[in-house]
Design an enzyme around this catalytic site. Sequence first.
Site, short mmCIF file in Angstrom:
data_model
loop_
_atom_site.label_atom_id
_atom_site.label_comp_id
_atom_site.label_asym_id
_atom_site.label_seq_id
_atom_site.Cartn_x
_atom_site.Cartn_y
_atom_site.Cartn_z
CE LYS A 33 98.85 -55.70 53.79
NZ LYS A 33 99.55 -54.58 53.08
CB ALA A 49 105.44 -55.27 51.64
CG ASP A 50 101.03 -52.75 56.13
OD1 ASP A 50 100.10 -52.64 55.33
OD2 ASP A 50 101.14 -52.02 57.15
CB THR A 51 104.40 -48.92 53.79
OG1 THR A 51 105.18 -49.78 52.95
CG2 THR A 51 105.19 -47.65 54.07
N GLY A 86 107.32 -53.40 56.60
CA GLY A 86 107.55 -54.78 56.97
C GLY A 86 107.37 -55.64 55.74
#
Length: 166
Positions: A33, A49-51, A86
């Site tokens: 991203k 961010a990524d979840t 992250g």
Amino acid sequence: MDLDFRVQLKEVEETYPEGLEPAEIAVYIAEKKALAFVDERVQNLVITADTIVAYKGEIMGKPAGPEQAREMLTKLSGTKHEVYTGVCLAHRQQVISFYDVTEVFFKAVTAAQIDYYIENYNPFDKAGAYGVQDWIGFIAVEKIVGSYTNVMGLPTEKLYTALSNF
């Protein structure tokens, strides 16, 4: 967090290579991203961010539709799973990435409760098809071990520390 910021979205395919561990997947997608904001990084600090949700070796991202959301929530009902987020901080050529993990204990929920949640809330933009801050979180999350904000999708405690050291 008392920070001056603006939200900017870009479409990024949330795919990852085979063989990564859950923490690596979350960081990989967060970094992917950040790459979409390469021009913005010249003048600004970019935070992405990524979840993801990990349950018995299965990675759960965002559900594609009601049926997949129902399937995910049914699997999570009455179990423990992990939520990984992250985070990537990027400015010019400097990039710092990290992750957080939280254990979430779900009590058993009924099919009617799952259907009510899917029909009345928006599980389609959330990893594992639920938001801990939504109705389902209030009725189903028995306890968490770790960061509540991580389960929401951004571990602000770790982010604040990372920003202080950036």
